[in-house]
Design a protein around this motif. Structure first.
Motif, PDB file in Angstrom:
ATOM      1  N   THR A 117      -9.108  -4.765  -8.614  1.00 12.81           N
ATOM      2  CA  THR A 117     -10.308  -4.870  -7.784  1.00 12.81           C
ATOM      3  C   THR A 117     -10.019  -4.381  -6.369  1.00 12.81           C
ATOM      4  N   ALA A 118     -11.085  -4.071  -5.665  1.00 15.99           N
ATOM      5  CA  ALA A 118     -11.005  -3.722  -4.243  1.00 15.99           C
ATOM      6  C   ALA A 118     -12.404  -3.917  -3.651  1.00 15.99           C
ATOM      7  N   ARG A 119     -12.443  -4.118  -2.356  1.00 14.53           N
ATOM      8  CA  ARG A 119     -13.741  -4.270  -1.686  1.00 14.53           C
ATOM      9  C   ARG A 119     -14.562  -2.995  -1.840  1.00 14.53           C
ATOM     10  N   GLU A 157      -6.293 -10.693 -12.537  1.00 16.00           N
ATOM     11  CA  GLU A 157      -6.905  -9.885 -11.477  1.00 16.00           C
ATOM     12  C   GLU A 157      -5.846  -9.463 -10.470  1.00 16.00           C
ATOM     13  N   ALA A 159      -5.701  -7.603  -6.809  1.00 20.31           N
ATOM     14  CA  ALA A 159      -6.433  -7.094  -5.653  1.00 20.31           C
ATOM     15  C   ALA A 159      -5.684  -5.884  -5.090  1.00 20.31           C
ATOM     16  N   ASN A 160      -6.381  -4.745  -4.994  1.00 22.76           N
ATOM     17  CA  ASN A 160      -5.731  -3.523  -4.528  1.00 22.76           C
ATOM     18  C   ASN A 160      -6.509  -2.909  -3.366  1.00 22.76           C
ATOM     19  N   ASP A 161      -6.767  -3.721  -2.344  1.00 23.40           N
ATOM     20  CA  ASP A 161      -7.406  -3.155  -1.153  1.00 23.40           C
ATOM     21  C   ASP A 161      -6.512  -3.290   0.074  1.00 23.40           C
ATOM     22  N   SER A 167       0.067  -4.889  -4.364  1.00 25.04           N
ATOM     23  CA  SER A 167      -0.599  -4.853  -5.669  1.00 25.04           C
ATOM     24  C   SER A 167       0.416  -4.690  -6.791  1.00 25.04           C
TER      25      SER A 167
END
Length: 180
Positions: A117-119, A157, A159-161, A167
């Protein structure tokens, strides 16, 4: 001994291929899958086998793929030998579509899903920077970004932002120790 397919999923621009490369750099026992795609040869990004639509249809009809799907105007196939490898104990990792996860869960004896996921603002910037989509395509891909995963999967999950190394560390923790 049964292996595992590690399916890396998430919206376009989330960094799936970068995450896979980061994992493979640290865990050479986890081998990436080379997908067959009806995309022009030589485009930047992942290594893939480029085929025409007609050739893909022929390969699919001949049973060359253990998984095949269509998305974003392209056809994608996972070679049948990946299933053989996993059944033989190998750890294989692949950029997979969320739309084929339920089938992957039926086909593979062990499936781990890394849901990246990312923003939304980060996704929009990444999509624009890669230059493969126009504004309308980017809007369409962003609209699909929050699509949920099928129920019942073993999913983690990621997170990759932020920094990629964070990540990759999350993903490596999810994979657990190297199998001996």
């Amino acid at each position: 001994m049964s292996g595992r397919l590690i399916a890396v999923v998430g919206p376009s621009g989330v960094g799936k291929d970068s995450l896979i490369a980061g994992i493979v750099a640290v865990r050479p026992d986890v081998r990436p899958v080379r997908r067959t795609i009806t995309r022009a040869a030589g485009l930047p990004g992942e290594d893939y086998d480029a085929v025409s639509d007609a050739d893909f249809e022929t390969l699919e009809a001949e049973g060359a793929f253990c998984l095949a799907w269509r998305a974003h105007g392209l056809a994608y196939g996972i070679p049948r030998d990946v299933l053989r490898d996993v059944n033989g104990g190998a750890e294989r990792i692949v950029n997979l579509s969320r739309g084929v996860l339920a089938e992957a869960d039926r086909v593979f004896p062990a499936l781990l899903v890394l849901n990246v996921t990312a923003r939304r603002d980060v996704l929009a910037q990444r999509l624009a920077a890669r230059g493969r989509e126009d504004a309308a395509d980017i809007d369409q891909r962003l609209a699909q970004a929050a699509r949920p995963l099928p129920d019942g999967l073993h999913a983690v999950e990621i997170a990759n932002d932020g920094p990629l190394e964070n990540s990759v560390a999350q993903a490596l923790a999810a994979l657990g120790p190297v199998k001996v």
